[in-house]
Design a protein around this motif. Structure first.
Motif, short mmCIF file in Angstrom:
data_model
loop_
_atom_site.label_atom_id
_atom_site.label_comp_id
_atom_site.label_asym_id
_atom_site.label_seq_id
_atom_site.Cartn_x
_atom_site.Cartn_y
_atom_site.Cartn_z
N ALA A 51 0.85 -1.20 0.00
CA ALA A 51 0.00 0.00 0.00
C ALA A 51 0.88 1.25 0.00
O ALA A 51 2.06 1.18 0.32
N ASP A 52 0.30 2.37 -0.37
CA ASP A 52 1.05 3.63 -0.42
C ASP A 52 1.09 4.25 0.97
O ASP A 52 0.15 4.15 1.74
N TYR A 53 2.21 4.96 1.27
CA TYR A 53 2.35 5.54 2.60
C TYR A 53 1.33 6.63 2.89
O TYR A 53 0.97 6.88 4.03
N GLU B 127 3.34 12.72 -7.62
CA GLU B 127 3.45 11.53 -8.45
C GLU B 127 4.28 10.43 -7.80
O GLU B 127 4.52 9.41 -8.40
N ASN B 128 4.74 10.67 -6.55
CA ASN B 128 5.59 9.67 -5.90
C ASN B 128 4.76 8.71 -5.05
O ASN B 128 3.90 9.13 -4.29
N TYR B 129 5.05 7.42 -5.20
CA TYR B 129 4.37 6.41 -4.40
C TYR B 129 5.44 5.63 -3.63
O TYR B 129 6.56 5.45 -4.12
N MET B 130 5.08 5.16 -2.46
CA MET B 130 6.08 4.56 -1.58
C MET B 130 5.37 3.72 -0.53
O MET B 130 4.39 4.19 0.05
N PRO B 131 5.86 2.47 -0.26
CA PRO B 131 5.25 1.71 0.83
C PRO B 131 5.59 2.36 2.17
O PRO B 131 6.66 2.96 2.29
#
Lengths: 259, 154
Positions: A51-53, B127-131
């Protein structure tokens, strides 16, 4: 060597019969590839990608939204190129390609708009905002609908082909507008996460399933458009000897595959 | 290429060039109207019409969010991190993505005192995605990375 091969391919493209026979294998291959890629990509995107933060799970809509928008625009580019070739070289197959690309392009644009809306509600706090990206994508949808309606309204095949080729070609100006809308103007929509020059703005475990989904959507589009083109060719060439021979000479299994 | 086909080729290219040029001119003429919102520099320098429904955007300045304890009223400052900023006053529920350092769009009117009276608040994610785990390790792919989007337009 390469040039003469290209030239012979170009001339063969003028023959609907050659295309019909050649595309049979392609439909089969692309259809199976699409099924496998979409199934694998969907499970990967929904169940295994992190999932995204910031956005949590709602960012997963991207795995449908991005490929739908990409293929919708690619199909339109295909129609524009087909329109150009059709206008200059009067190749029969180009109008078949436009007719076959229209319904899928229209559906995928609608899907991109719909998934964008569903994604916008939790992230932007709005179902719809009039910014450069959303409006230019809406214009793409109207172009598809417009060409579709125009084709339904014109009975003559020659005039119908010419009119839809002209609009498909002129509508091509919208494609760079969609692409660069997020760079030229202040928009609510975020800029591209993927560019040719820079590395993706997300880690590999997020973009790998997206890549699979994009390939899945492209192969599915290839399968659908080729199948629709084959059907259209059969209808247009219904009176010819080769179609009669093909219809009566093949066993019913092959016939099913063709349609 | 036979002459007839060559003529059609030129005609088709001409058609496409005319269509492109017309569109390009229309876009150029529209100029700033193509923008969805005003950046902080326009609001701060008074380029923005007062008492008219407009949209403006910026990044929420750190430590600027001031919530009223007994109501939904909130005040915060939007900035481009390049020296321009303006104050926003809003009554209502903020979007989930609202936080300091986040890109935000506000819709409403600029009052005489230069405060933006917002009626709607929209979150603009980048536009940045990150767990989340990776996010904890390295402080952020850029909570401020999208600040450039609120700078002066091209």
């Amino acid at each position: 060597m390469i040039f003469s091969a290209l030239k012979s391919f170009w001339h063969k493209l003028g023959s609907p019969r050659w295309f019909f026979e050649m595309s049979q294998t392609w439909v089969f291959v692309l259809g199976w590839m699409a099924l496998l890629l979409l199934a694998a990509g969907f499970v990967w995107a929904i169940a295994f990608a992190p999932a995204d933060y910031q956005q949590g799970n709602s960012f997963r809509i991207m795995y449908v939204h991005v490929p739908a928008a990409m293929v919708a625009q690619s199909l339109y580019i295909g129609m524009g190129v087909a329109g150009f070739i059709g206008l200059v070289w009067r190749m029969k197959l180009t109008d078949v390609a436009i007719a076959a690309s229209l319904p899928l392009g229209m559906l995928l644009t609608a899907l991109a708009l719909f998934t964008g809306s569903v994604w916008g509600r939790p992230t932007w706090n709005s179902w719809w905002e009039w910014d450069g990206r959303t409006v230019s994508t809406l214009v793409l949808f109207f172009l598809y609908v417009g060409i579709y309606a125009l084709r339904e309204a014109i009975p003559g095949q020659v005039l119908r082909a010419r009119a839809s080729a002209v609009i498909a070609l002129v509508g091509m100006v919208n494609i760079p507008i969609i692409k660069f809308s997020v760079e030229w103007w202040h928009t609510l929509h975020q800029p591209a996460s993927f560019t040719i020059m820079e590395k993706p703005a997300m880690p590999v475990e997020m973009w790998a399933p997206l890549l699979v989904m994009v390939l899945g959507f492209y192969t599915f589009a290839g399968f659908t458009v080729l199948s629709a083109m084959r059907l259209e060719i059969l209808q247009r060439e219904a009176g010819t000897a080769w179609v009669s021979a093909w219809v009566s000479g093949q066993d019913p299994l092959d016939l099913k595959k063709g349609a | 290429m036979n002459p007839k086909r060559k003529q059609r080729l030129y005609l088709t290219i001409f058609l496409f060039v005319v269509a492109s040029a017309t569109t390009a001119l229309l876009i150029l003429v529209s100029g700033e109207n193509m923008n969805m919102f005003y950046p902080p520099i326009d609001v701060a320098s008074g380029k923005v019409p007062a008492d008219r429904q407009i949209r403006a955007g910026g990044m929420v300045l750190e430590n600027s969010v001031d919530r009223q304890p007994d109501s939904l009223a909130v005040r915060f400052v939007l900035t481009d991190y390049q020296g321009s900023f303006f104050e926003v006053s809003y009554v209502g529920i903020l979007p989930d993505l609202f936080r300091e350092g986040q890109g935000i769009l506000v819709e409403g009117k600029l009052d005489a005192a230069g405060t933006f009276q917002a009626e709607r608040v929209l979150a603009k994610h980048d536009e940045n995605y990150m767990p989340p785990e990776l996010m904890d390790l390295q402080q952020g792919p850029g909570s401020t990375a999208s600040a450039s989007e609120f700078g002066t337009p091209l």
